[in-house]
Write a protein that holds these residues in place. Sequence first.
Motif, short mmCIF file in Angstrom:
data_model
loop_
_atom_site.label_atom_id
_atom_site.label_comp_id
_atom_site.label_asym_id
_atom_site.label_seq_id
_atom_site.Cartn_x
_atom_site.Cartn_y
_atom_site.Cartn_z
N MET A 1 0.81 -1.23 0.03
CA MET A 1 0.21 -0.04 -0.06
C MET A 1 0.92 1.30 0.06
O MET A 1 2.01 1.14 0.55
CB MET A 1 -0.83 0.12 1.19
N SER A 2 0.38 2.37 -0.63
CA SER A 2 0.86 3.71 -0.64
C SER A 2 0.76 4.39 0.82
O SER A 2 -0.17 4.25 1.53
CB SER A 2 0.50 4.54 -1.65
N ARG A 3 1.95 4.86 1.41
CA ARG A 3 1.97 5.51 2.54
C ARG A 3 0.99 6.63 2.53
O ARG A 3 0.99 7.39 1.77
CB ARG A 3 3.36 5.76 3.06
N GLY A 4 0.36 6.52 3.65
CA GLY A 4 -0.85 7.59 3.93
C GLY A 4 -1.93 7.49 3.24
O GLY A 4 -2.95 8.56 3.27
N GLY A 5 -2.30 6.61 2.51
CA GLY A 5 -3.50 6.28 2.00
C GLY A 5 -4.36 5.38 2.85
O GLY A 5 -3.95 5.28 4.08
N ALA A 6 -5.31 4.63 2.48
CA ALA A 6 -6.35 3.88 3.04
C ALA A 6 -5.37 2.55 3.47
O ALA A 6 -4.57 1.95 2.59
CB ALA A 6 -7.54 3.29 2.39
N LEU A 7 -5.43 2.02 4.51
CA LEU A 7 -4.63 0.97 4.90
C LEU A 7 -5.22 -0.15 4.48
O LEU A 7 -6.52 -0.38 4.14
CB LEU A 7 -4.83 0.90 6.57
N SER A 8 -4.62 -1.28 4.25
CA SER A 8 -5.03 -2.66 3.83
C SER A 8 -5.97 -3.17 4.90
O SER A 8 -5.87 -3.10 6.02
CB SER A 8 -3.99 -3.68 3.68
N PRO A 9 -7.10 -3.99 4.44
CA PRO A 9 -8.15 -4.28 5.40
C PRO A 9 -7.33 -5.47 6.69
O PRO A 9 -7.68 -5.19 7.81
CB PRO A 9 -8.92 -5.27 4.56
N ALA A 10 -6.25 -6.14 6.23
CA ALA A 10 -5.70 -6.85 7.08
C ALA A 10 -4.87 -6.14 8.10
O ALA A 10 -4.76 -6.33 9.42
CB ALA A 10 -4.73 -7.73 6.47
N ALA A 11 -4.19 -5.19 7.78
CA ALA A 11 -3.41 -4.04 8.72
C ALA A 11 -4.50 -3.32 9.52
O ALA A 11 -4.24 -3.08 10.94
CB ALA A 11 -2.64 -3.21 7.95
N GLN A 12 -5.58 -2.89 8.86
CA GLN A 12 -6.44 -2.02 9.65
C GLN A 12 -7.25 -3.13 10.73
O GLN A 12 -7.36 -2.35 11.90
CB GLN A 12 -7.75 -1.44 8.78
N SER A 13 -7.42 -4.14 10.38
CA SER A 13 -7.97 -5.03 11.27
C SER A 13 -7.21 -5.29 12.61
O SER A 13 -7.72 -5.31 13.59
CB SER A 13 -8.59 -6.46 10.77
N ARG A 14 -5.87 -5.40 12.36
CA ARG A 14 -4.86 -5.51 13.47
C ARG A 14 -5.11 -4.38 14.59
O ARG A 14 -5.04 -4.41 15.62
CB ARG A 14 -3.48 -5.61 12.99
N ILE A 15 -4.95 -3.30 13.80
CA ILE A 15 -5.29 -1.86 14.72
C ILE A 15 -6.46 -1.99 15.33
O ILE A 15 -6.61 -1.66 16.68
CB ILE A 15 -4.78 -0.82 13.88
N ASP A 16 -7.55 -2.14 14.64
CA ASP A 16 -8.89 -1.95 15.25
C ASP A 16 -9.10 -2.96 16.40
O ASP A 16 -9.66 -2.63 17.45
CB ASP A 16 -10.05 -2.17 14.22
N ASP A 17 -8.70 -4.39 16.12
CA ASP A 17 -8.89 -5.15 16.95
C ASP A 17 -8.27 -5.02 18.40
O ASP A 17 -8.83 -5.24 19.54
CB ASP A 17 -8.67 -6.61 16.46
N LEU A 18 -6.84 -4.52 18.40
CA LEU A 18 -6.18 -4.21 19.35
C LEU A 18 -6.73 -3.19 20.19
O LEU A 18 -7.04 -3.24 21.59
CB LEU A 18 -4.75 -3.87 19.04
N GLN A 19 -7.22 -2.24 19.50
CA GLN A 19 -7.87 -0.92 20.18
C GLN A 19 -9.29 -1.50 21.05
O GLN A 19 -9.58 -0.85 21.85
CB GLN A 19 -8.01 -0.14 19.39
#
Length: 279
Positions: free
Chosen positions: A127-145
Motif C-alpha cells: 500500500m502507498s503510505r498515507g492512503g487507506a490501510l489494507s484491510p488486514a493491517a486495519q483490522s490488526r489496529i482496530d482489534d487491539l484498540q
Amino acid sequence: MTDLKTYLSDGIEYAERAGTGPVLVLLHGIGSNAASFAPLMPYLRTDWRVVIWNAPGYGQSTPLTSNWPVASEYAEALLGLFDRLKLNDVLLAGHSLGTLVAAAFATTYRERVARLLLASPALGHGMSRGGALSPAAQSRIDDLQAMGPDAFAASRASRLVYAPDANLDLVARVQRGMAQVKMPGYGQAARMLASGRLLDDAQRLGLPTDVIVGANDRVTPPDGAARAHAALRPQWRGSYTLLPAAGHALYQQDPAGFAAALTVLTKDAREGGQMEVTK
C-alpha cells in the motif's frame, strides 16, 4: 531470558548473549518481542554473539516519530544500534515483519551484513503510505484498540502454532508475548506491514540470502516464502528450508530445527537449493 542480558541503547532496548564467534542479529515479528527468542538460545552454538532488538515501540524501545513509518525507517534505527555496538559482518535474521526490516537494512547497508535469513517472510501489502490501510493491517489496529492486548492476544495466538491443541504450553507462551504489544508501536508496525514490498526488496539484495518457513504456517504460508526465495537474484539465492512440524512461530515450536538450519547457513561454502529439515 536464557543466557541473555537486557540493555537500553539510545532508546533501543536489546538483549545480548556474549560470545567470541560469529555475530547473529535477530529481528522479531509484529506480535512478538526479543524475549520470544529465548527458547532458541540453548540450541545455538555457544560461541555465537547474539543480539536481539526490541523494535521501536516494543518493550522499552522508543517508538518512531512517524505515524506511518516504512521499513527503511526501522532500518535506520537498526543502523544506530549496529553503530553503537560496533556490529559488522553479521548474520542478520528477521522473522515475519522483521524480514521487511532485515531486507531494507541489507539492501541499504550491505557492507554490514555477511548473510541474510528471511524466516516466515511477510511479503507486505504494497500500500502507498498515507492512503487507506489494507484491510488486514486495519483490522490488526482496530482489534487491539477494541479488545485490549490480553483479549487480542488470546484471539490470535493459536494461529501461530502448528497443532495448537497438542501444544498448549507453546500457545500460552506466544499469547503472553503478544499481550505485551502496545500503541503506538503496534500501530506503526501494522502500517509498515501495509506498505511493505518484500518481493521488490528481494530483487535488490546483493548478498547471500536464505529463506526458512514452517510447513504448516497459516500466517505467512510456504507459498509466499517460496515466492520470496524465487525473487532473489540467482547469484545470491541461498537455501529454502522447510520445517515440517512448525507453524508461524517456528523458532519457538522447533528451535532445534531452526538452529540446525541456521548453523548450516552460516557456512560460506553452502550451496543453494531446497532443504527439508526433520527432527
